[in-house]
Scaffold this motif. Structure first.
Motif, PDB file in Angstrom:
ATOM      1  N   PRO B 118       0.831  -1.214   0.000  1.00 50.99           N
ATOM      2  CA  PRO B 118       0.000   0.000   0.000  1.00 50.99           C
ATOM      3  C   PRO B 118       0.867   1.266   0.000  1.00 50.99           C
ATOM      4  O   PRO B 118       1.908   1.297   0.667  1.00 50.99           O
ATOM      5  N   ARG B 119       0.425   2.282  -0.729  1.00 47.37           N
ATOM      6  CA  ARG B 119       1.228   3.486  -0.960  1.00 47.37           C
ATOM      7  C   ARG B 119       1.719   4.166   0.323  1.00 47.37           C
ATOM      8  O   ARG B 119       2.886   4.542   0.436  1.00 47.37           O
ATOM      9  N   SER B 120       0.827   4.292   1.322  1.00 47.68           N
ATOM     10  CA  SER B 120       1.242   5.021   2.535  1.00 47.68           C
ATOM     11  C   SER B 120       2.321   4.235   3.290  1.00 47.68           C
ATOM     12  O   SER B 120       3.242   4.820   3.858  1.00 47.68           O
ATOM     13  N   LEU B 121       2.206   2.902   3.256  1.00 45.91           N
ATOM     14  CA  LEU B 121       3.213   2.071   3.931  1.00 45.91           C
ATOM     15  C   LEU B 121       4.532   2.108   3.157  1.00 45.91           C
ATOM     16  O   LEU B 121       5.607   2.105   3.757  1.00 45.91           O
ATOM     17  N   ALA B 122       4.429   2.136   1.828  1.00 49.09           N
ATOM     18  CA  ALA B 122       5.642   2.208   0.997  1.00 49.09           C
ATOM     19  C   ALA B 122       6.426   3.479   1.327  1.00 49.09           C
ATOM     20  O   ALA B 122       7.649   3.453   1.466  1.00 49.09           O
ATOM     21  N   ARG B 123       5.691   4.590   1.488  1.00 49.33           N
ATOM     22  CA  ARG B 123       6.358   5.848   1.821  1.00 49.33           C
ATOM     23  C   ARG B 123       7.093   5.748   3.155  1.00 49.33           C
ATOM     24  O   ARG B 123       8.227   6.204   3.292  1.00 49.33           O
ATOM     25  N   GLY B 124       6.427   5.130   4.135  1.00 50.86           N
ATOM     26  CA  GLY B 124       7.055   4.949   5.457  1.00 50.86           C
ATOM     27  C   GLY B 124       8.320   4.105   5.364  1.00 50.86           C
ATOM     28  O   GLY B 124       9.349   4.432   5.957  1.00 50.86           O
ATOM     29  N   LEU B 125       8.240   3.022   4.591  1.00 50.38           N
ATOM     30  CA  LEU B 125       9.406   2.142   4.427  1.00 50.38           C
ATOM     31  C   LEU B 125      10.543   2.874   3.723  1.00 50.38           C
ATOM     32  O   LEU B 125      11.716   2.734   4.107  1.00 50.38           O
ATOM     33  N   GLU B 126      10.189   3.641   2.693  1.00 47.73           N
ATOM     34  CA  GLU B 126      11.219   4.390   1.957  1.00 47.73           C
ATOM     35  C   GLU B 126      11.917   5.407   2.859  1.00 47.73           C
ATOM     36  O   GLU B 126      13.136   5.561   2.815  1.00 47.73           O
ATOM     37  N   HIS B 127      11.116   6.073   3.679  1.00 40.87           N
ATOM     38  CA  HIS B 127      11.682   7.079   4.584  1.00 40.87           C
ATOM     39  C   HIS B 127      12.639   6.410   5.589  1.00 40.87           C
ATOM     40  O   HIS B 127      13.771   6.866   5.808  1.00 40.87           O
ATOM     41  N   LEU B 128      12.184   5.299   6.161  1.00 45.11           N
ATOM     42  CA  LEU B 128      13.024   4.563   7.126  1.00 45.11           C
ATOM     43  C   LEU B 128      14.316   4.100   6.458  1.00 45.11           C
ATOM     44  O   LEU B 128      15.419   4.224   7.017  1.00 45.11           O
ATOM     45  N   CYS B 129      14.176   3.599   5.232  1.00 48.67           N
ATOM     46  CA  CYS B 129      15.329   3.088   4.491  1.00 48.67           C
ATOM     47  C   CYS B 129      16.321   4.213   4.185  1.00 48.67           C
ATOM     48  O   CYS B 129      17.544   4.032   4.315  1.00 48.67           O
ATOM     49  N   GLU B 130      15.785   5.374   3.828  1.00 47.22           N
ATOM     50  CA  GLU B 130      16.640   6.519   3.517  1.00 47.22           C
ATOM     51  C   GLU B 130      17.474   6.907   4.742  1.00 47.22           C
ATOM     52  O   GLU B 130      18.685   7.154   4.636  1.00 47.22           O
ATOM     53  N   LEU B 131      16.817   6.939   5.903  1.00 47.16           N
ATOM     54  CA  LEU B 131      17.538   7.288   7.133  1.00 47.16           C
ATOM     55  C   LEU B 131      18.647   6.268   7.422  1.00 47.16           C
ATOM     56  O   LEU B 131      19.777   6.635   7.763  1.00 47.16           O
ATOM     57  N   ALA B 132      18.321   4.982   7.280  1.00 50.55           N
ATOM     58  CA  ALA B 132      19.303   3.930   7.585  1.00 50.55           C
ATOM     59  C   ALA B 132      20.462   3.968   6.589  1.00 50.55           C
ATOM     60  O   ALA B 132      21.635   3.809   6.968  1.00 50.55           O
ATOM     61  N   MET B 133      20.128   4.213   5.307  1.00 49.85           N
ATOM     62  CA  MET B 133      21.181   4.282   4.286  1.00 49.85           C
ATOM     63  C   MET B 133      22.107   5.476   4.537  1.00 49.85           C
ATOM     64  O   MET B 133      23.320   5.365   4.387  1.00 49.85           O
ATOM     65  N   ASN B 134      21.507   6.614   4.953  1.00 53.81           N
ATOM     66  CA  ASN B 134      22.338   7.780   5.289  1.00 53.81           C
ATOM     67  C   ASN B 134      23.302   7.459   6.433  1.00 53.81           C
ATOM     68  O   ASN B 134      24.468   7.840   6.387  1.00 53.81           O
ATOM     69  N   GLN B 135      22.781   6.764   7.448  1.00 53.72           N
ATOM     70  CA  GLN B 135      23.632   6.394   8.576  1.00 53.72           C
ATOM     71  C   GLN B 135      24.814   5.548   8.109  1.00 53.72           C
ATOM     72  O   GLN B 135      25.953   5.740   8.521  1.00 53.72           O
ATOM     73  N   LEU B 136      24.490   4.593   7.226  1.00 48.91           N
ATOM     74  CA  LEU B 136      25.506   3.655   6.773  1.00 48.91           C
ATOM     75  C   LEU B 136      26.548   4.369   5.907  1.00 48.91           C
ATOM     76  O   LEU B 136      27.762   4.183   6.104  1.00 48.91           O
ATOM     77  N   THR B 137      26.083   5.187   4.957  1.00 46.68           N
ATOM     78  CA  THR B 137      27.009   5.946   4.100  1.00 46.68           C
ATOM     79  C   THR B 137      27.910   6.826   4.964  1.00 46.68           C
ATOM     80  O   THR B 137      29.137   6.842   4.791  1.00 46.68           O
TER      81      THR B 137
END
Lengths: 237, 237
Positions: B118-137
């Protein structure tokens, strides 16, 4: 004379690491088992004990790591002696993770306390926990003997845990679908089941480390550490 | 002359380890990011690529571990040089786990493909993923500079990931309660969200290892790696 003195001091240091790992193993086992008992009996005091014991395990891992580094620096061990020490560091890491998983389960006790754990699901969790605890106890015994054959046998037994976990995963989904009021509780139980399944993975890791200590190689063949529940689709297939 | 030769060979070996870790970091990041993209776009080919790339990461971790052991045995480094090598082993371990978590998410793509995310959940997952990827980079950049201040700053940023994860956890529970037909999909998404949250934990671990390499000590204060969703009860509080 000097050499035998050094060898003996090195052996003492290895014995120290082995003893501390055995102590860590005992505590990690108890935390993991207690966390599931606390969950099923809604025992928040026991859960709190598991949570607070985690700092002991963390400190033990750090102590083993530091002692291992001092030993490497002082004794400059080669080949199999070096593998013993590297193996001790790895196993301490796995046991620390087992404690973390027990702690994560213990932290969910408060969330499911009011609704309680349905009897049939409690039985499934207990069975899964028993299998994982057996793996952990057995692999720690094998660490004491350094038997490659026994380490491989334990590694192969992880399949059973994965299949019991996947059954429990399906059962939890069905439970939620039949009674959506149980969704929050069952979600926490799903994570608890996953925690237990992962304890089995850490026992497998330890078995592989024992193989590595004894042989200097990684065990052959695919790792039997597959979580089959990942492909359970909406049709239940 | 002999000493400078040895020092230079040791530096080369350290450089090799640092370069391999940077390569592992790049691959682990890509796997983790691709797994979430595959999940949201139902891209099973991309998911399959993530799953098959995991063997590369596993092999890289083993290679770093073996090279590190050979370096310790040959060069017998002391103090900070030894910490560099032990640190490399630890960071390689964390990156290998990041790859495993990406693989676990990728394996769930098939299970949620038919229903879609579902679109709203996808947005939440993308946001979480972006934060985690930033941490890792960012933490991998800090590893290159060995800055203690920057490592501590990254460690403190893990709170944000945990709070976004906890919001997403609640949102997924609400979604399932409102439409029990989404239970299977949402359960897989819960595990995917947890996988991403744990990638943030591994970035925190790496930040702590950088602190250890630079100072020889563990960072002070409670680890800001708390999963707050564990106490979300049936009342939603």
């Amino acid at each position: 004379m000097a050499t035998s003195h050094i060898v003996s001091a090195f052996d003492e240091e290895l014995k120290f690491l082995t003893r501390r790992i055995s102590e860590m193993g005992g505590l990690a086992e108890q935390m993991a088992g207690d966390s599931v008992r606390a969950l099923i009996s809604a025992d928040t005091a026991l859960a709190q004990k598991v949570i607070s014991d985690d700092v002991i395990l963390d400190a033990a891992e750090r102590e083993i790591g530091e002692k291992a580094i001092v030993t490497i620096a002082k004794r400059q061990p080669m080949a199999s002696d070096l593998r013993e020490i590297m193996g001790a560091i790895r196993i301490a890491g796995d046991l620390e993770r087992v404690g973390d998983l027990g702690k994560n389960t213990a932290k969910r006790v408060v969330a499911v306390r009011d609704t309680g754990v349905p009897r049939s699901l409690a039985r499934g969790l207990e069975h899964l926990c028993e299998l994982a605890m057996n793996q952990l106890t057995d692999v720690l015994d094998v660490y004491a003997t350094r038997s490659v054959e026994k380490a491989n046998a334990i590694r192969e037994r992880d399949d059973e845990i994965d299949s019991v976990y996947t059954s429990l995963f399906r059962e939890l989904l069905t439970y939620m679908m039949e009674d959506p009021r149980t969704i929050t509780t069952c979600t926490h139980l799903l994570f608890c089941a996953k925690n237990i399944e992962r304890i089995g993975d850490h026992a497998t890791n330890i078995a592989e480390t024992i193989f590595y200590i004894a042989t200097g190689a990684q065990p052959e063949g695919e790792r039997p550490k597959e979580d089959l529940s990942t492909s359970v689709g909406a049709t239940g297939k």
